[in-house]
Design a protein around this motif. Structure first.
Motif, PDB file in Angstrom:
ATOM      1  N   GLY A 153       3.801  10.501  -6.812  1.00  0.00           N
ATOM      2  CA  GLY A 153       4.807  10.960  -7.757  1.00  0.00           C
ATOM      3  C   GLY A 153       4.252  11.365  -9.100  1.00  0.00           C
ATOM      4  N   GLY A 154       2.938  11.255  -9.283  1.00  0.00           N
ATOM      5  CA  GLY A 154       2.321  11.743 -10.503  1.00  0.00           C
ATOM      6  C   GLY A 154       1.601  10.710 -11.340  1.00  0.00           C
ATOM      7  N   ALA A 155       1.676   9.432 -10.984  1.00  0.00           N
ATOM      8  CA  ALA A 155       0.991   8.394 -11.760  1.00  0.00           C
ATOM      9  C   ALA A 155      -0.517   8.476 -11.550  1.00  0.00           C
ATOM     10  CB  ALA A 155       1.490   7.011 -11.358  1.00  0.00           C
ATOM     11  N   GLU A 156      -1.253   8.102 -12.587  1.00  0.00           N
ATOM     12  CA  GLU A 156      -2.710   8.076 -12.464  1.00  0.00           C
ATOM     13  C   GLU A 156      -3.118   6.962 -11.508  1.00  0.00           C
ATOM     14  OE1 GLU A 156      -6.664   7.371 -15.270  1.00  0.00           O
ATOM     15  OE2 GLU A 156      -4.726   7.869 -16.190  1.00  0.00           O
ATOM     16  N   PRO A 157      -3.988   7.245 -10.547  1.00  0.00           N
ATOM     17  CA  PRO A 157      -4.320   6.228  -9.537  1.00  0.00           C
ATOM     18  C   PRO A 157      -5.134   5.082 -10.134  1.00  0.00           C
ATOM     19  CG  PRO A 157      -5.681   8.179  -9.241  1.00  0.00           C
ATOM     20  CD  PRO A 157      -4.659   8.532 -10.276  1.00  0.00           C
ATOM     21  N   PRO A 158      -4.968   3.874  -9.588  1.00  0.00           N
ATOM     22  CA  PRO A 158      -5.798   2.749 -10.020  1.00  0.00           C
ATOM     23  C   PRO A 158      -7.207   2.882  -9.470  1.00  0.00           C
ATOM     24  CG  PRO A 158      -4.398   2.080  -8.203  1.00  0.00           C
ATOM     25  CD  PRO A 158      -4.005   3.490  -8.543  1.00  0.00           C
ATOM     26  N   LYS A 159      -8.072   1.992  -9.922  1.00  0.00           N
ATOM     27  CA  LYS A 159      -9.480   2.051  -9.560  1.00  0.00           C
ATOM     28  C   LYS A 159      -9.805   1.152  -8.366  1.00  0.00           C
ATOM     29  CE  LYS A 159     -13.988   0.686 -11.335  1.00  0.00           C
ATOM     30  NZ  LYS A 159     -14.685  -0.144 -12.345  1.00  0.00           N
ATOM     31  N   LEU A 160      -8.939   1.109  -7.391  1.00  0.00           N
ATOM     32  CA  LEU A 160      -9.166   0.241  -6.241  1.00  0.00           C
ATOM     33  C   LEU A 160     -10.378   0.688  -5.429  1.00  0.00           C
ATOM     34  CD1 LEU A 160      -5.559  -0.374  -4.853  1.00  0.00           C
ATOM     35  CD2 LEU A 160      -7.168  -2.130  -5.603  1.00  0.00           C
ATOM     36  N   ASP A 161     -11.247  -0.257  -5.094  1.00  0.00           N
ATOM     37  CA  ASP A 161     -12.393   0.025  -4.227  1.00  0.00           C
ATOM     38  C   ASP A 161     -12.135  -0.404  -2.788  1.00  0.00           C
ATOM     39  OD1 ASP A 161     -13.938   1.021  -6.363  1.00  0.00           O
ATOM     40  OD2 ASP A 161     -14.616  -0.993  -6.886  1.00  0.00           O
ATOM     41  N   LEU A 206       0.822  -1.197   0.000  1.00  0.00           N
ATOM     42  CA  LEU A 206       0.000   0.000   0.000  1.00  0.00           C
ATOM     43  C   LEU A 206       0.863   1.256   0.000  1.00  0.00           C
ATOM     44  CD1 LEU A 206      -2.842   1.220   0.150  1.00  0.00           C
ATOM     45  CD2 LEU A 206      -2.704   1.015   2.648  1.00  0.00           C
ATOM     46  N   SER A 207       1.933   1.246   0.774  1.00  0.00           N
ATOM     47  CA  SER A 207       2.834   2.403   0.824  1.00  0.00           C
ATOM     48  C   SER A 207       3.416   2.697  -0.548  1.00  0.00           C
ATOM     49  CB  SER A 207       3.961   2.163   1.831  1.00  0.00           C
ATOM     50  OG  SER A 207       3.464   2.021   3.132  1.00  0.00           O
ATOM     51  N   ASP A 208       3.814   1.645  -1.258  1.00  0.00           N
ATOM     52  CA  ASP A 208       4.410   1.835  -2.583  1.00  0.00           C
ATOM     53  C   ASP A 208       3.397   2.373  -3.582  1.00  0.00           C
ATOM     54  OD1 ASP A 208       6.810   0.970  -1.619  1.00  0.00           O
ATOM     55  OD2 ASP A 208       6.779  -0.986  -2.591  1.00  0.00           O
ATOM     56  N   ILE A 209       2.162   1.893  -3.521  1.00  0.00           N
ATOM     57  CA  ILE A 209       1.125   2.401  -4.422  1.00  0.00           C
ATOM     58  C   ILE A 209       0.924   3.898  -4.183  1.00  0.00           C
ATOM     59  CG2 ILE A 209      -1.330   2.280  -5.014  1.00  0.00           C
ATOM     60  CD1 ILE A 209      -1.182  -0.720  -4.238  1.00  0.00           C
ATOM     61  N   CYS A 210       0.838   4.268  -2.916  1.00  0.00           N
ATOM     62  CA  CYS A 210       0.658   5.696  -2.587  1.00  0.00           C
ATOM     63  C   CYS A 210       1.846   6.515  -3.076  1.00  0.00           C
ATOM     64  CB  CYS A 210       0.487   5.866  -1.079  1.00  0.00           C
ATOM     65  SG  CYS A 210      -1.077   5.243  -0.427  1.00  0.00           S
ATOM     66  N   ARG A 211       3.041   6.001  -2.901  1.00  0.00           N
ATOM     67  CA  ARG A 211       4.245   6.728  -3.324  1.00  0.00           C
ATOM     68  C   ARG A 211       4.238   6.955  -4.837  1.00  0.00           C
ATOM     69  NH1 ARG A 211       8.331   4.653  -5.619  1.00  0.00           N
ATOM     70  NH2 ARG A 211       7.830   2.533  -4.902  1.00  0.00           N
ATOM     71  N   VAL A 212       3.859   5.928  -5.603  1.00  0.00           N
ATOM     72  CA  VAL A 212       3.842   6.038  -7.057  1.00  0.00           C
ATOM     73  C   VAL A 212       2.803   7.076  -7.508  1.00  0.00           C
ATOM     74  CG1 VAL A 212       3.329   4.810  -9.204  1.00  0.00           C
ATOM     75  CG2 VAL A 212       4.734   3.722  -7.440  1.00  0.00           C
ATOM     76  N   GLN A 221      -4.254   7.665   5.700  1.00  0.00           N
ATOM     77  CA  GLN A 221      -4.674   9.001   5.259  1.00  0.00           C
ATOM     78  C   GLN A 221      -4.286   9.239   3.802  1.00  0.00           C
ATOM     79  OE1 GLN A 221      -3.078  12.162   7.637  1.00  0.00           O
ATOM     80  NE2 GLN A 221      -4.229  13.762   6.588  1.00  0.00           N
ATOM     81  N   LYS A 222      -3.067   8.835   3.435  1.00  0.00           N
ATOM     82  CA  LYS A 222      -2.629   9.012   2.052  1.00  0.00           C
ATOM     83  C   LYS A 222      -3.488   8.196   1.092  1.00  0.00           C
ATOM     84  CE  LYS A 222       2.251  10.331   2.390  1.00  0.00           C
ATOM     85  NZ  LYS A 222       3.628   9.968   2.001  1.00  0.00           N
ATOM     86  N   ALA A 223      -3.840   6.967   1.480  1.00  0.00           N
ATOM     87  CA  ALA A 223      -4.664   6.123   0.622  1.00  0.00           C
ATOM     88  C   ALA A 223      -6.013   6.779   0.348  1.00  0.00           C
ATOM     89  CB  ALA A 223      -4.857   4.753   1.255  1.00  0.00           C
ATOM     90  N   LYS A 224      -6.568   7.410   1.364  1.00  0.00           N
ATOM     91  CA  LYS A 224      -7.859   8.079   1.191  1.00  0.00           C
ATOM     92  C   LYS A 224      -7.717   9.321   0.311  1.00  0.00           C
ATOM     93  CE  LYS A 224     -12.241   8.615   1.900  1.00  0.00           C
ATOM     94  NZ  LYS A 224     -13.201   7.679   1.277  1.00  0.00           N
ATOM     95  N   THR A 225      -6.657  10.080   0.553  1.00  0.00           N
ATOM     96  CA  THR A 225      -6.460  11.326  -0.187  1.00  0.00           C
ATOM     97  C   THR A 225      -6.069  11.070  -1.638  1.00  0.00           C
ATOM     98  OG1 THR A 225      -5.752  12.445   1.836  1.00  0.00           O
ATOM     99  CG2 THR A 225      -5.159  13.491  -0.248  1.00  0.00           C
ATOM    100  N   LEU A 226      -5.141  10.161  -1.852  1.00  0.00           N
ATOM    101  CA  LEU A 226      -4.589   9.935  -3.189  1.00  0.00           C
ATOM    102  C   LEU A 226      -5.415   8.959  -4.025  1.00  0.00           C
ATOM    103  CD1 LEU A 226      -0.841   9.529  -2.141  1.00  0.00           C
ATOM    104  CD2 LEU A 226      -1.833  11.506  -3.305  1.00  0.00           C
ATOM    105  N   LEU A 227      -6.015   7.967  -3.369  1.00  0.00           N
ATOM    106  CA  LEU A 227      -6.690   6.888  -4.091  1.00  0.00           C
ATOM    107  C   LEU A 227      -8.192   6.850  -3.857  1.00  0.00           C
ATOM    108  CD1 LEU A 227      -4.175   4.035  -3.094  1.00  0.00           C
ATOM    109  CD2 LEU A 227      -4.046   5.522  -5.103  1.00  0.00           C
TER     110      LEU A 227
END
Length: 546
Positions: free
Chosen positions: A304-312, A295-301, A327-333
């Motif tokens: 860094g500017g990558a389009e977020p995946p469609k994770l539910d 999860l940390s790596d997904i948030c980091r990517v 918090q990052k997962a909620k904000t970024l994804l």
């Protein structure tokens, strides 16, 4: 704790309460084929093929054909009901095909992490009297075929080494997929009874030797149903298959979970955050299970500017989740992360539902899943008040059947309560929080490190008079290991020396401590017990980021 457990009584109770469905993997696979034969079942990405396109893909009908073919080949090799077969593969299609095919003929898959080396395999394969093992030719620079050539003479029961990407007669392609054996359809299979052992999974061996945990189709499927119901999963979900299938999380909560719903699973053999995000976007992944580093790596990517995946939905277990990651997962994804507590013996013991993620996942490890009961009590099973830390016990539909070849060591006491070895407390709503471990382990990236075993290896080195290994917090891996050593002379001992010791003995690299501290004397209690909390504080102060 005295033994007071009757498996038949337990099984009857689970069926009466509706938690056990008496289905096998074959039943689930046939249902998926009948419902949507052309639906993608597996979309497989391999690092050596590049992550731009899948290395292989199977519809449910194609997966069914491959399983039938493999089942016939395994039976022709003389593998049959009750035989244990090791599957030591990365998350490749051959792992899934082998597991389902072995189950069809009543053999027992024994998933093995591909990080294991000679020391671990010598015991695990020998203890189980494994009849065969499926390995890669090479993976991440290690020659598995050569390793097994060296080990096989020491393992008289091991009749077959089957090599994915290998050459010659024992290659998976030739020995299994191109075998002259007639395919065995599900209607002609001889699977194990759904209430009997259908998978053997080793624990980390925190008290010396690893223990073989026995689960059945019913416990696995109870796990799939309870998690799926809480997440609201259905056949339209796409699962991310990056958590190793050699772990029970990957085997039950990813591989079996996807089959249970007849969903699509996008598989990835070597974790790479940037590639994973792209694969998830490309394949429309909606659900994932994994430890905090994923999860940390997904948030980091994404940060860094990558389009977020469609994770539910995201199931996160293995260690407590740092609040900043949630918090990052909620904000970024826009993703609600669900905390989980589980273990090989318990599967999914507790889970935070997605709608309570914001206020519960950072501060708790969830509440009991359906069909499972949790108890916080003292050593005599006397319940403790809300908020007070005690031993964490569990029982219910996902409870393992026992330890392989150890009938007197089932770990259950009165009324079937199993002592998890974890310490925890419970809040007013029934959510638990792990608050220490009576078991001496380190959880590194979701991998349980067998501390006692590694310490024993250090003790064998003539330069070391005393040794202790403790974990220290790490924001990505959850914990890392530090070895404290007292020297017997003036030779010295540093991290390079430790690496050589671990390499020479053949210990999985993921178990190696990542720091070494030489001290004059080991802190001990009056009774002689090492005060590891003191060492943990020292390691945390020196090695953990502020």
């Amino acid at each position: 704790m005295s033994l007071d457990f009757n498996l038949k009584t337990h099984s009857d109770n689970m069926r009466k309460q509706g938690w056990w469905q008496d289905k096998t993997f074959d039943d689930l696979l046939e249902e998926a084929i009948a419902r949507s034969p052309d639906k993608p079942a597996l979309v497989c990405y391999r690092m050596d093929a590049g992550y731009d396109v899948p290395a292989a893909s199977y519809s449910y009908a194609e997966l069914g054909d491959a399983v039938a073919k493999a089942a016939g080949a395994f039976r022709q090799m003389g593998i049959g009901k009750g035989d244990v077969v090791g599957i030591m593969l990365p998350n490749w299609a051959e792992f899934v095909i082998s597991a389902y095919a072995l189950s069809r003929i009543g053999a027992i898959p024994n998933p093995l992490m591909h990080i294991f080396r000679e020391r671990e395999l010598r015991f695990m394969l020998g203890f189980a009297d494994a009849r065969a093992i499926v390995v890669p030719k090479t993976f991440r620079g290690h020659d598995f075929e050569a390793m097994m050539d060296g080990l096989q003479p020491e393992l008289p029961s091991l009749k077959h080494v089957i090599v994915v990407d290998g050459d010659g007669d024992r290659s998976f392609d030739k020995a299994v997929m191109q075998s002259s054996a007639a395919p065995i359809p599900a209607s002609e299979g001889t699977p194990i009874d759904p209430g009997e052992m259908s998978v053997l999974m080793y624990t980390s061996g925190t008290t010396g030797e690893p223990k073989g945990v026995m689960h059945c189709f019913n416990t696995l499927i109870a796990c799939c149903k309870s998690l799926g119901d809480r997440f609201g999963l259905d056949t339209d979900d796409v699962h991310m298959g990056s958590t190793p299938f050699g772990h029970m999380t990957g085997y039950a909560a990813v591989m079996a979970q996807s089959l249970y719903y007849g969903s699509t699973m996008a598989m990835m053999d070597v974790w790479d955050g940037a590639a994973a995000v792209e694969i998830m976007r490309r394949e429309g992944v909606t659900h994932m299970a994994g430890a905090t580093p994923f999860l940390s790596d997904i948030c980091r990517v994404v940060e860094g500017g990558a389009e977020p995946p469609k994770l539910d939905t995201f199931l996160c277990g293995g260690a407590q989740i740092p609040p900043v990651v949630i918090q990052k997962a909620k904000t970024l994804l826009d993703l609600n992360v669900s905390s989980l507590w589980g273990m090989t013996e318990a599967l999914s013991g507790s889970l935070t539902e997605p709608e309570r993620s914001a206020d519960k996942s950072a501060s708790t490890d969830g509440r009991a899943t359906d069909g499972v009961e949790l108890l916080i009590a003292d050593e005599n099973l006397n319940p403790l008040p809300t908020g007070e830390t005690g031993r964490l016990y569990f029982r219910g539909a996902q409870q393992f059947l026992g330890y392989y070849k150890r009938p007197g060591l089932c770990g259950r006491g009165p009324e079937e309560w199993f002592d998890s070895g974890d310490l925890a407390y419970m809040d007013e709503e029934g959510y638990i929080r792990i608050d220490g471990r009576s078991k001496d382990i380190i959880i590194r990236g979701g991998e349980n490190v067998p501390v006692v075993e590694i310490e024993s290896i250090l003790y064998d080195d003539p330069r070391i008079a005393d040794a202790a290994i403790v974990g220290y917090p790490d924001p990505r891996m959850g914990e890392r290991g530090c070895a404290f050593v007292v020297l017997s002379g003036d030779d010295g001992f540093n991290l390079d020396d430790l690496i050589k010791v671990m390499t020479d003995v053949g210990v999985a690299k993921q178990y190696w401590p990542e720091a070494v501290e030489v001290i004059d004397v080991m802190p001990r209690t009056a009774s002689g017990k090492i005060q590891k909390f003191i060492l943990k504080e020292q390691a945390t102060e020196k090695y953990s980021p502020n």
